[in-house]
Design a protein around this motif. Structure first.
Motif, PDB file in Angstrom:
ATOM      1  N   SER A  80      -7.921  -5.041   1.531  1.00  0.00           N
ATOM      2  CA  SER A  80      -8.253  -5.940   2.636  1.00  0.00           C
ATOM      3  C   SER A  80      -8.016  -5.224   3.962  1.00  0.00           C
ATOM      4  N   ASP A  81      -8.252  -5.912   5.060  1.00  0.00           N
ATOM      5  CA  ASP A  81      -8.152  -5.286   6.377  1.00  0.00           C
ATOM      6  C   ASP A  81      -6.712  -5.039   6.804  1.00  0.00           C
ATOM      7  N   ASP A  82      -5.776  -5.763   6.217  1.00  0.00           N
ATOM      8  CA  ASP A  82      -4.377  -5.650   6.622  1.00  0.00           C
ATOM      9  C   ASP A  82      -3.521  -6.135   5.456  1.00  0.00           C
ATOM     10  N   GLU A  83      -2.859  -5.223   4.755  1.00  0.00           N
ATOM     11  CA  GLU A  83      -2.069  -5.642   3.605  1.00  0.00           C
ATOM     12  C   GLU A  83      -1.012  -4.592   3.266  1.00  0.00           C
ATOM     13  N   TYR A  84      -0.120  -4.979   2.389  1.00  0.00           N
ATOM     14  CA  TYR A  84       0.865  -4.064   1.816  1.00  0.00           C
ATOM     15  C   TYR A  84       0.457  -3.769   0.374  1.00  0.00           C
ATOM     16  N   VAL A  85       0.250  -2.518   0.054  1.00  0.00           N
ATOM     17  CA  VAL A  85      -0.087  -2.142  -1.311  1.00  0.00           C
ATOM     18  C   VAL A  85       1.175  -1.643  -2.007  1.00  0.00           C
ATOM     19  N   THR A  86       1.234  -1.844  -3.294  1.00  0.00           N
ATOM     20  CA  THR A  86       2.385  -1.437  -4.095  1.00  0.00           C
ATOM     21  C   THR A  86       2.053  -0.174  -4.873  1.00  0.00           C
ATOM     22  N   VAL A  87       2.895   0.827  -4.722  1.00  0.00           N
ATOM     23  CA  VAL A  87       2.744   2.080  -5.455  1.00  0.00           C
ATOM     24  C   VAL A  87       3.803   2.093  -6.562  1.00  0.00           C
ATOM     25  N   ASN A  88       3.353   2.070  -7.784  1.00  0.00           N
ATOM     26  CA  ASN A  88       4.257   2.080  -8.939  1.00  0.00           C
ATOM     27  C   ASN A  88       4.261   3.464  -9.572  1.00  0.00           C
ATOM     28  N   ILE A  89       5.451   4.043  -9.633  1.00  0.00           N
ATOM     29  CA  ILE A  89       5.622   5.364 -10.225  1.00  0.00           C
ATOM     30  C   ILE A  89       6.408   5.178 -11.514  1.00  0.00           C
ATOM     31  N   THR A  90       5.860   5.619 -12.616  1.00  0.00           N
ATOM     32  CA  THR A  90       6.532   5.478 -13.908  1.00  0.00           C
ATOM     33  C   THR A  90       6.476   6.808 -14.650  1.00  0.00           C
ATOM     34  N   GLY A  91       7.332   6.927 -15.660  1.00  0.00           N
ATOM     35  CA  GLY A  91       7.298   8.106 -16.523  1.00  0.00           C
ATOM     36  C   GLY A  91       7.966   9.331 -15.947  1.00  0.00           C
ATOM     37  N   VAL A  92       8.869   9.165 -14.992  1.00  0.00           N
ATOM     38  CA  VAL A  92       9.556  10.308 -14.391  1.00  0.00           C
ATOM     39  C   VAL A  92      10.695  10.730 -15.307  1.00  0.00           C
TER      40      VAL A  92
END
Length: 637
Positions: A80-92
């Protein structure tokens, strides 16, 4: 990089570039700039994030088959034009404090090594032998921003033997604030810290749902009548759009943009604006709303049926010049800051709180206009950050007249015609500034103007263009101030970016005040009976007595409420105020014995001004406490 090395580098930068053009005539200001070496004060800051790409980039030696980088958008498969996206990091397998995630745009950008370009970037002050990324990241976060990452509190079992878990991996979650920058984005997981990065994993790309969406509308006054307002907005669409306003009125936009070819660079080292800092600006639309009534509230929306329309926005026209009353806010040196935990190349930590405090005032309906006196966004050649700045000021600039003056971080670059031959604009040379904020100026790259609102005549100059005696700007400002009708607008306010007085003087090599500027221009202020002079550049608040040539010509007296009051019925000299405390890291005061300095505050904030025919009341508002930390009046019977 030490300050000493930065100074030495910039001296060499100016010497090399000036010597390569030795046949060109030099103006007095250019000679002055080179001799004074006003080099580093307000220079583009060098941070760990800013130098992260001056290293060779390789894939990390990590054959981890479990590592995943997944992005979740609240709006589904597109942004969208203005939002917070979530970055999920797994498998470290082994969390490290040096793991970090960068947001890259466009997604096809090369984040590999550009060894051949290393020399181009030394102008920013980094003398590392290793080059930048081929494309600069928009923002970045260390994965350790998730407090559970290094302790591996978020575990997943990846391998079982006889019902027992024999291999666990770790994970983390980060939040990135994203605004519509029109180009698609991706996230890249790096190891090795900002200093020695290597690539672990790249995400799939994400696109904005509507890259052509009209956004970031902001208005300004094109003249002193209060009967028209100029509206600007940004879109990915190059076709003319429109604005609908008032009672069924419409206007069609004209469309402009700028390219890398419009940016400045040097003969030896390329600027950020023409190379790794470049980002497509989209198309800037401009429409003139006419037939309005001064000091009146209307609504508007902008866009088109094909690309979409903005929300309906309420705005207020400015008071007509010569009318009885004006309420305005003023400040300098604001810039922007991320609304998440990201690092960026240049952050102004107070900008968000100051913007929020002013937005609350604007929403109350008690503000007629805003004056931002130089150092607008601090993008300094990293063009994507204009979008983030315009997003930040939308609650202000979309509702009241947003007037600006140019500063060193908008204009200055070597051999570009600016007074000060420093790389402070990162190669922008005023082009993006004048495109986004078209003031009622004389012509392109002549960003001085005057305007009247209510009982005030504002003379707005450029301290970055030639101001010397008999220059075009000098003659203009003298004529402008000399012809003010004081029966119509009894108050004359002079504004420009660099100050004439400050108790934060810098040092002999890097002075805050240019004594030649003071010697040439200060007499004009006295001769034309300027009431109040407002400046930025120094990052604090300071107020003087009625001062001329370092001497107090008059002192204020206390009124019945204990407020300092200057009586200009018998004019003596201007009152000066430095108001560069709107976002950039604050400056302390290194001098405490200047007899002309009456009030000094090193806090983030802005000034609130109420002007009638008989008085100007000025309050310095602390953005955090919302308290008034200084208050003074100028009266005339």
């Amino acid at each position: 990089m030490s300050t000493f090395l930065l100074i030495i580098f910039t001296i060499l930068f100016l010497f090399i570039n000036s010597s390569t053009d030795a046949s060109s005539p030099t103006t007095r200001p250019e000679r002055l700039a080179r001799s004074k070496l006003e080099l580093l004060r307000n220079h583009t800051a060098i941070s760990e994030f800013r130098v992260l790409n001056r290293r060779y980039l390789i894939d990390c030696p990590d054959p981890n088959p479990y590592l995943q980088l997944n992005i979740t958008s609240g709006s589904g498969t597109t942004l969208s034009d203005d939002e917070y996206v979530t970055v999920n990091i797994t498998g470290v397998l082994l969390p490290s404090s040096g793991d970090w995630v960068a947001m890259i745009s466009p997604s096809h950008s090369d984040v590999g090594t550009c060894v051949e370009n290393a020399v181009k970037y030394e102008q920013t002050g980094d003398f590392s032998r290793l080059p930048l990324l081929c494309h600069y990241p928009v923002k970045a976060q260390y994965v350790r921003n998730d407090p559970d990452y290094l302790s591996c509190s978020k575990q997943e079992c990846k391998k079982y033997v006889a019902g027992e878990c024999v291999l666990t991996t770790c994970g983390a979650t980060l939040s990135f604030h994203v605004v519509n920058i029109r180009t698609d984005i991706e996230f890249v997981l790096f190891g090795g810290g900002f200093e020695t990065p290597c690539i672990f994993k790249r995400s799939d790309s994400l696109s904005f749902g509507n890259p052509n969406m009209p956004l970031y509308g902001h208005i300004s006054s094109p003249d002193s009548t209060g009967t028209s307002m100029k509206l600007r907005w940004v879109s990915g669409d190059q076709n003319p759009q429109g604005v609908q306003y008032g009672n069924g009125q419409t206007a069609i936009s004209t469309v402009s943009t700028f390219s890398q070819a419009d940016m400045c660079t040097s003969s030896l080292l390329e600027s950020p604006a023409v190379d790794f800092g470049w980002h497509e600006p989209g198309y800037i639309h401009s429409a003139l709303m006419t037939g309005l009534t001064p000091s009146t509230t209307y609504s508007y929306k902008y866009g088109s049926d094909s690309v979409g329309w903005s929300d309906e926005i309420r705005f207020k026209t400015a008071p007509a010049g010569g009318s009885d009353e004006l309420n305005f806010l003023a400040y300098g040196d604001m810039g922007k800051a991320p609304l998440d935990s990201s690092a960026e190349h240049y952050i102004q930590p107070g900008s968000v709180s100051v913007t929020k405090a002013m937005a609350d005032e604007v929403s109350s309906g008690k503000v007629d206009s805003i004056f931002h006196i130089g150092d607008i966004s601090y993008t300094t050649g990293f063009l994507v950050e204009w979008d983030f700045f315009l997003h930040q000021i939308t609650p202000l600039a979309s509702q009241v007249s947003y007037m600006t003056a140019i500063g060193n971080h908008e204009r200055d670059y070597v051999n570009s015609g600016s007074v000060y031959s420093t790389p402070d604009s990162g190669g922008e040379c005023g082009v993006p500034y004048e495109t986004y904020f078209p003031m009622p100026t004389q012509a392109k790259d002549k960003p001085w103007y005057s305007i009247e609102q209510g009982s005030v005549h504002f003379t707005v100059i450029s301290t970055e263009h030639d101001w010397t005696v008999n220059s075009e700007q000098y003659d203009w400002m003298n004529k402008d101030m000399a012809t003010v009708d004081r029966t119509r607008t009894p108050w004359l306010i002079f504004t420009g970016h660099r100050p004439m007085y400050t108790s934060s003087p810098g040092n002999a090599i890097l002075p805050s005040v240019d004594t030649e500027f003071v010697a040439d221009v200060e007499p004009l202020l006295l001769a034309n009976k300027v009431d109040l002079a407002l400046f930025g550049h120094v990052h604090n608040y300071e107020r003087t007595c009625a001062v001329y040539q370092q001497k107090c010509k008059a002192m204020p007296t206390k009124d019945g409420n204990g407020i300092d009051t200057y009586n200009n019925s018998n004019y003596t000299a201007p009152v000066h105020a430095v108001i560069g405390m709107a976002g950039f890291t604050l400056d302390g005061f290194t001098q405490n014995d200047n007899i002309w300095s009456l009030s000094r505050v090193s806090e983030f904030g802005y000034i609130r001004v109420h002007a009638t025919k008989n008085e100007i009341n000025v309050e310095f508002v602390n953005a955090d406490s919302r308290n008034t930390d200084d208050n003074f009046r100028i009266v005339r019977s």
